[in-house]
Motif scaffolding. Structure first.
Motif, PDB file in Angstrom:
ATOM      1  N   UNK A   7       1.209  -1.201   0.189  1.00 31.04           N
ATOM      2  CA  UNK A   7       0.253   0.179  -0.035  1.00 31.04           C
ATOM      3  C   UNK A   7       1.036   1.488  -0.170  1.00 31.04           C
ATOM      4  N   UNK A   8       1.641   1.323   1.057  1.00 32.92           N
ATOM      5  CA  UNK A   8       2.498   2.501   0.408  1.00 32.92           C
ATOM      6  C   UNK A   8       3.434   2.551  -0.611  1.00 32.92           C
ATOM      7  N   UNK A   9       3.349   1.575  -1.558  1.00 34.31           N
ATOM      8  CA  UNK A   9       3.795   1.772  -3.112  1.00 34.31           C
ATOM      9  C   UNK A   9       2.986   2.405  -3.965  1.00 34.31           C
ATOM     10  N   UNK A  10       2.085   2.594  -3.367  1.00 41.53           N
ATOM     11  CA  UNK A  10       0.291   2.795  -4.039  1.00 41.53           C
ATOM     12  C   UNK A  10       1.012   4.676  -4.333  1.00 41.53           C
ATOM     13  N   UNK A  11       0.523   4.764  -5.741  1.00 37.00           N
ATOM     14  CA  UNK A  11      -0.043   5.829  -6.207  1.00 37.00           C
ATOM     15  C   UNK A  11      -1.103   7.355  -5.454  1.00 37.00           C
ATOM     16  N   UNK A  12      -0.875   8.128  -5.029  1.00 33.01           N
ATOM     17  CA  UNK A  12      -1.766   8.651  -3.927  1.00 33.01           C
ATOM     18  C   UNK A  12      -3.029   9.254  -5.844  1.00 33.01           C
ATOM     19  N   UNK A  13      -4.356   9.175  -5.463  1.00 34.48           N
ATOM     20  CA  UNK A  13      -5.518   9.469  -6.647  1.00 34.48           C
ATOM     21  C   UNK A  13      -5.991  10.028  -5.100  1.00 34.48           C
ATOM     22  N   UNK A  14      -6.470  11.396  -6.709  1.00 37.21           N
ATOM     23  CA  UNK A  14      -7.373  12.153  -6.368  1.00 37.21           C
ATOM     24  C   UNK A  14      -8.500  12.143  -7.352  1.00 37.21           C
ATOM     25  N   UNK A  15      -9.699  12.249  -7.136  1.00 40.58           N
ATOM     26  CA  UNK A  15     -10.630  11.998  -8.781  1.00 40.58           C
ATOM     27  C   UNK A  15     -10.791  13.796  -8.723  1.00 40.58           C
ATOM     28  N   UNK A  16     -11.131  14.153  -9.743  1.00 40.30           N
ATOM     29  CA  UNK A  16     -11.264  15.147 -10.261  1.00 40.30           C
ATOM     30  C   UNK A  16     -12.198  14.839 -11.623  1.00 40.30           C
ATOM     31  N   UNK A  17     -12.463  16.118 -11.660  1.00 39.77           N
ATOM     32  CA  UNK A  17     -13.322  16.138 -13.309  1.00 39.77           C
ATOM     33  C   UNK A  17     -12.198  16.625 -14.182  1.00 39.77           C
ATOM     34  N   UNK A  18     -12.701  16.259 -15.495  1.00 38.42           N
ATOM     35  CA  UNK A  18     -12.425  16.129 -17.070  1.00 38.42           C
ATOM     36  C   UNK A  18     -11.740  17.716 -17.575  1.00 38.42           C
ATOM     37  N   UNK A  99     -26.594   8.839  -4.863  1.00 38.08           N
ATOM     38  CA  UNK A  99     -25.905   9.438  -6.281  1.00 38.08           C
ATOM     39  C   UNK A  99     -24.544  10.410  -6.196  1.00 38.08           C
ATOM     40  N   UNK A 100     -25.752  11.541  -5.457  1.00 39.81           N
ATOM     41  CA  UNK A 100     -24.679  12.939  -5.077  1.00 39.81           C
ATOM     42  C   UNK A 100     -23.504  12.889  -4.385  1.00 39.81           C
ATOM     43  N   UNK A 101     -23.863  12.156  -3.675  1.00 38.92           N
ATOM     44  CA  UNK A 101     -23.173  11.618  -2.253  1.00 38.92           C
ATOM     45  C   UNK A 101     -21.993  10.659  -2.850  1.00 38.92           C
ATOM     46  N   UNK A 102     -22.147  10.074  -3.748  1.00 47.06           N
ATOM     47  CA  UNK A 102     -20.465   9.234  -4.535  1.00 47.06           C
ATOM     48  C   UNK A 102     -20.129  10.072  -6.190  1.00 47.06           C
ATOM     49  N   UNK A 103     -21.186  10.865  -5.980  1.00 51.65           N
ATOM     50  CA  UNK A 103     -20.323  11.838  -7.854  1.00 51.65           C
ATOM     51  C   UNK A 103     -19.506  12.945  -7.158  1.00 51.65           C
ATOM     52  N   UNK A 104     -18.827  13.850  -7.868  1.00 53.26           N
ATOM     53  CA  UNK A 104     -18.746  15.509  -7.493  1.00 53.26           C
ATOM     54  C   UNK A 104     -19.398  16.077  -8.306  1.00 53.26           C
ATOM     55  N   UNK A 105     -19.968  16.907  -8.199  1.00 49.40           N
ATOM     56  CA  UNK A 105     -20.572  17.844  -8.923  1.00 49.40           C
ATOM     57  C   UNK A 105     -20.238  19.300  -8.559  1.00 49.40           C
ATOM     58  N   UNK A 106     -19.304  18.999  -7.760  1.00 48.44           N
ATOM     59  CA  UNK A 106     -19.367  20.837  -7.199  1.00 48.44           C
ATOM     60  C   UNK A 106     -17.738  20.581  -7.751  1.00 48.44           C
ATOM     61  N   UNK A 107     -16.933  19.984  -8.130  1.00 43.87           N
ATOM     62  CA  UNK A 107     -15.195  19.973  -8.870  1.00 43.87           C
ATOM     63  C   UNK A 107     -14.532  20.426  -7.714  1.00 43.87           C
ATOM     64  N   UNK A 115     -14.305   3.368   3.467  1.00 41.50           N
ATOM     65  CA  UNK A 115     -15.123   1.907   3.800  1.00 41.50           C
ATOM     66  C   UNK A 115     -16.572   2.882   3.496  1.00 41.50           C
ATOM     67  N   UNK A 116     -17.199   4.694   3.491  1.00 42.49           N
ATOM     68  CA  UNK A 116     -18.277   4.693   4.142  1.00 42.49           C
ATOM     69  C   UNK A 116     -18.476   4.877   2.340  1.00 42.49           C
ATOM     70  N   UNK A 117     -18.122   5.437   1.158  1.00 40.16           N
ATOM     71  CA  UNK A 117     -18.401   5.090   0.254  1.00 40.16           C
ATOM     72  C   UNK A 117     -18.890   3.061  -0.058  1.00 40.16           C
ATOM     73  N   UNK A 118     -18.023   2.786   0.136  1.00 41.90           N
ATOM     74  CA  UNK A 118     -19.086   0.239   0.434  1.00 41.90           C
ATOM     75  C   UNK A 118     -19.492   0.893   0.736  1.00 41.90           C
ATOM     76  N   UNK A 119     -20.121   1.625   2.370  1.00 47.74           N
ATOM     77  CA  UNK A 119     -21.250   1.694   2.687  1.00 47.74           C
ATOM     78  C   UNK A 119     -22.326   1.953   1.750  1.00 47.74           C
ATOM     79  N   UNK A 120     -21.466   3.570   0.719  1.00 40.81           N
ATOM     80  CA  UNK A 120     -23.028   4.064   0.674  1.00 40.81           C
ATOM     81  C   UNK A 120     -23.786   3.275  -1.081  1.00 40.81           C
ATOM     82  N   UNK A 121     -22.713   2.643  -1.512  1.00 36.01           N
ATOM     83  CA  UNK A 121     -23.074   1.395  -2.640  1.00 36.01           C
ATOM     84  C   UNK A 121     -24.036   0.269  -2.240  1.00 36.01           C
ATOM     85  N   UNK A 122     -23.418   0.227  -0.855  1.00 38.55           N
ATOM     86  CA  UNK A 122     -24.325  -1.168  -0.301  1.00 38.55           C
ATOM     87  C   UNK A 122     -25.883  -1.098  -0.080  1.00 38.55           C
ATOM     88  N   UNK A 123     -25.510   0.449   0.649  1.00 33.90           N
ATOM     89  CA  UNK A 123     -27.457   1.390   0.320  1.00 33.90           C
ATOM     90  C   UNK A 123     -27.551   1.083  -0.451  1.00 33.90           C
TER      91      UNK A 123
END
Length: 144
Positions: A7-18, A99-107, A115-123
């Motif tokens: 995990x320490x070898x992984x590259x940090x990733x930030x989801x941003x609009x294209x 859907x709004x919780x999972x998508x970044x419509x604000x930018x 863990x929270x994202x997984x819980x939202x997806x399970x819901x």
């Protein structure tokens, strides 16, 4: 020669609009950021009820199956959990909210922990299953 990836070898990733990613690569980062509203300023002030789960939320939570209960969401984001509980009986509105919780419509959202994202997806999955079961039944059985 094999090497383990940790995990320490992984590259940090930030989801941003294209559009933002393109602007950053083109060196126009500051121009993009100026156009993004300051949502912290626009958000309503936090009330005491936003820091604790409401009684109605506890009742909703108790009705959920154990493997569906969003433990992390309730623990760290009680305001969101209260809102979710309040609209749970309205599947269309609830689906839009999830859907709004999972998508970044604000930018520029920070996003939830994994863990929270997984819980939202399970819901979401549970909500879809419940809505599908309700449509299959001739009576108008309310969702749990």
């Amino acid at each position: 020669m094999s090497s383990k990836v940790t995990e320490s070898d992984s590259i940090p990733f930030e989801k941003v609009p294209l559009t933002e990613a393109k602007a950053i690569l083109d060196g126009e980062d500051k121009a993009v950021r100026r156009d993004v509203p300051d949502w912290e300023f626009l958000r309503r002030p936090q009330a005491h009820k936003d820091q604790d789960l409401l009684e109605s939320t506890y009742q909703w939570y108790a009705k959920l199956p154990a493997d569906i209960k969003p433990w992390e969401l309730a623990r760290y984001f009680p305001r969101v959990t209260n809102e979710l509980a309040a609209i749970w009986a309205r599947p269309t509105m609830c689906e839009q909210f999830l859907d709004q919780l999972l998508l970044d419509n604000r930018g520029n959202r920070k996003g939830f922990p994994e863990k929270v994202i997984r819980e939202i997806m399970v819901l979401q999955h549970y909500l879809h299953a419940q809505a599908g079961a309700a449509h299959a039944k001739p009576d108008d059985t309310p969702m749990r």
